[in-house]
Design a protein around this motif. Structure first.
Motif, PDB file in Angstrom:
ATOM      1  N   GLU A 244       0.846  -1.110  -0.127  1.00 52.51           N
ATOM      2  CA  GLU A 244      -0.063  -0.005  -0.104  1.00 52.51           C
ATOM      3  C   GLU A 244       0.884   1.441  -0.019  1.00 52.51           C
ATOM      4  N   LEU A 245       0.401   2.383  -0.559  1.00 57.77           N
ATOM      5  CA  LEU A 245       1.194   3.614  -0.644  1.00 57.77           C
ATOM      6  C   LEU A 245       0.321   4.777  -0.052  1.00 57.77           C
ATOM      7  N   LEU A 246       1.229   5.758   0.125  1.00 60.96           N
ATOM      8  CA  LEU A 246       0.826   7.118   0.944  1.00 60.96           C
ATOM      9  C   LEU A 246       0.604   6.825   2.170  1.00 60.96           C
ATOM     10  N   GLY A 247       1.149   6.379   3.147  1.00 55.12           N
ATOM     11  CA  GLY A 247       0.434   6.097   4.540  1.00 55.12           C
ATOM     12  C   GLY A 247       0.108   7.318   5.284  1.00 55.12           C
ATOM     13  N   LEU A 248      -0.827   7.162   5.975  1.00 55.57           N
ATOM     14  CA  LEU A 248      -1.129   8.062   6.985  1.00 55.57           C
ATOM     15  C   LEU A 248      -1.228   7.378   8.245  1.00 55.57           C
ATOM     16  N   GLY A 249      -1.730   8.213   9.281  1.00 57.07           N
ATOM     17  CA  GLY A 249      -1.631   7.716  10.584  1.00 57.07           C
ATOM     18  C   GLY A 249      -2.832   6.830  11.403  1.00 57.07           C
ATOM     19  N   ALA A 250      -3.978   6.982  10.836  1.00 57.25           N
ATOM     20  CA  ALA A 250      -5.041   6.037  11.378  1.00 57.25           C
ATOM     21  C   ALA A 250      -6.046   5.816  10.565  1.00 57.25           C
ATOM     22  N   GLY A 251      -7.231   4.698  10.616  1.00 58.45           N
ATOM     23  CA  GLY A 251      -8.212   4.483   9.742  1.00 58.45           C
ATOM     24  C   GLY A 251      -8.197   2.923   9.446  1.00 58.45           C
ATOM     25  N   GLY A 252      -8.241   2.690   8.131  1.00 58.74           N
ATOM     26  CA  GLY A 252      -8.229   1.271   7.785  1.00 58.74           C
ATOM     27  C   GLY A 252      -9.238   0.526   7.056  1.00 58.74           C
ATOM     28  N   GLY A 253      -9.769   1.387   5.969  1.00 56.84           N
ATOM     29  CA  GLY A 253     -11.056   0.932   5.320  1.00 56.84           C
ATOM     30  C   GLY A 253     -10.616   0.635   3.709  1.00 56.84           C
ATOM     31  N   ALA A 254     -11.444   0.763   2.801  1.00 58.57           N
ATOM     32  CA  ALA A 254     -11.098   0.404   1.410  1.00 58.57           C
ATOM     33  C   ALA A 254     -10.128   1.437   0.918  1.00 58.57           C
ATOM     34  N   GLY A 255      -9.446   1.031  -0.125  1.00 59.02           N
ATOM     35  CA  GLY A 255      -8.349   1.853  -0.643  1.00 59.02           C
ATOM     36  C   GLY A 255      -8.562   3.155  -1.522  1.00 59.02           C
TER      37      GLY A 255
ATOM     38  N   GLY B  79      -5.420   5.654   5.859  1.00 63.21           N
ATOM     39  CA  GLY B  79      -4.106   5.017   6.168  1.00 63.21           C
ATOM     40  C   GLY B  79      -4.454   4.465   7.781  1.00 63.21           C
ATOM     41  N   SER B  80      -3.582   3.520   8.237  1.00 60.74           N
ATOM     42  CA  SER B  80      -3.686   2.989   9.410  1.00 60.74           C
ATOM     43  C   SER B  80      -1.979   2.576   9.910  1.00 60.74           C
ATOM     44  N   ALA B  81      -2.038   2.302  11.081  1.00 55.70           N
ATOM     45  CA  ALA B  81      -0.716   2.094  11.656  1.00 55.70           C
ATOM     46  C   ALA B  81      -0.251   0.841  11.114  1.00 55.70           C
ATOM     47  N   GLY B  82       0.745   0.359  10.907  1.00 54.30           N
ATOM     48  CA  GLY B  82       1.479  -1.071  10.361  1.00 54.30           C
ATOM     49  C   GLY B  82       1.718  -1.018   9.008  1.00 54.30           C
ATOM     50  N   GLY B  83       1.979   0.307   8.172  1.00 56.94           N
ATOM     51  CA  GLY B  83       2.361   0.269   7.048  1.00 56.94           C
ATOM     52  C   GLY B  83       1.135   0.169   5.850  1.00 56.94           C
ATOM     53  N   SER B  84       0.020   0.776   6.303  1.00 61.05           N
ATOM     54  CA  SER B  84      -1.021   0.698   5.437  1.00 61.05           C
ATOM     55  C   SER B  84      -0.959   2.247   4.904  1.00 61.05           C
ATOM     56  N   GLY B  85      -1.932   2.488   3.536  1.00 62.27           N
ATOM     57  CA  GLY B  85      -1.816   3.966   3.172  1.00 62.27           C
ATOM     58  C   GLY B  85      -3.139   4.118   2.396  1.00 62.27           C
ATOM     59  N   LYS B  86      -3.091   5.357   1.544  1.00 63.63           N
ATOM     60  CA  LYS B  86      -4.241   5.760   0.998  1.00 63.63           C
ATOM     61  C   LYS B  86      -4.459   4.683  -0.295  1.00 63.63           C
ATOM     62  N   VAL B  87      -3.365   4.288  -0.900  1.00 65.56           N
ATOM     63  CA  VAL B  87      -3.547   3.512  -2.174  1.00 65.56           C
ATOM     64  C   VAL B  87      -3.396   2.040  -1.794  1.00 65.56           C
ATOM     65  N   LYS B  88      -4.696   1.418  -1.947  1.00 66.73           N
ATOM     66  CA  LYS B  88      -4.690  -0.080  -1.323  1.00 66.73           C
ATOM     67  C   LYS B  88      -5.356  -1.032  -2.241  1.00 66.73           C
ATOM     68  N   THR B  89      -6.328  -0.623  -2.762  1.00 66.81           N
ATOM     69  CA  THR B  89      -6.868  -1.694  -3.772  1.00 66.81           C
ATOM     70  C   THR B  89      -7.064  -1.467  -5.183  1.00 66.81           C
TER      71      THR B  89
END
Length: 209
Positions: free
Chosen positions: A55-66, A71-81
């Motif tokens: 996933e790209l363009l990580g942020l701080g919190a969240g965790g839904g569809a890309g 973004g969410s902690a643990g390497g997630s980001g805006k661009v997911k799916t």
């Protein structure tokens, strides 16, 4: 069959995913959703593992569809799916269930929702979901083969019908009903975007005057 789960509202998602696993469905999820499922003992394949693309363009919190500010902690980001592997799997019904609900439009990416109140540093469309909308549209387009679930209140009925079905598939009538519900959900989301853009236009007009 695989189920792709990417939700902002985590209501009943653990029970839903666990029930799907018991029926032999492989669960694929975005980082934030996957973390919640894993923490509750549900084995899950992360989207990044499924696509082979982080996933790209990580942020701080969240965790839904890309594709939004999710973004969410643990390497997630805006661009997911937003990846051809995902949409090809929906088009071929390798992914037979798409369970998605969208991030609120005015979600800051830091756990803040404006709820109609202007807050410094939060852009009006900061949370606008692109990837989640694309997932829903892909699922709706292939509704004959794919169940699109936007409402957590539907989870139990979906599981019950799958468990009772001889071939482990939902009926066409159910998939059509779910697709129509998802379509209305997207229309409402689009209407909210339009409201924000109209408000921005009025604000710009006042500034120019």
């Amino acid at each position: 069959m695989k189920a792709l789960i990417s939700v902002f509202k985590k209501e009943k998602v653990v029970e839903f995913a666990a029930a799907l696993k018991r029926l032999g469905v492989e669960v694929v999820a975005t980082e934030g959703t996957a973390r919640v499922l894993s923490e509750n003992g549900v084995a899950v394949t992360k989207v990044s593992e499924f696509t082979g693309f982080q996933e790209l363009l990580g942020l701080g919190a969240g965790g839904g569809a890309g594709g939004g500010a999710r973004g969410s902690a643990g390497g997630s980001g805006k661009v997911k799916t937003l990846h051809p592997r995902i949409h090809a799997a929906i088009a071929t019904a390798e992914i037979g269930i798409v369970a998605v609900n969208l991030l609120p439009l005015e979600f800051s990416g830091e756990g803040v929702e404006r709820e109609g109140v202007e807050r410094e540093g939060v852009e009006p469309l900061e949370g606008m979901d692109i990837g989640g909308v694309a997932l829903l549209r892909s699922g709706i387009k292939n509704f004959e083969e794919v169940a699109v679930v936007v409402n957590p209140a539907r989870y139990d009925a979906v599981v019950e019908e799958l468990a009772a079905a001889e071939e482990g598939r939902l009926s066409r009538a159910t998939k059509l009903e779910l697709a129509r519900e998802a379509s209305k959900y997207l229309l409402a989301y689009g209407a909210e975007i339009d409201k924000i853009l109209r408000r921005e236009k009025k604000d710009k007009y006042r500034e120019e005057k």
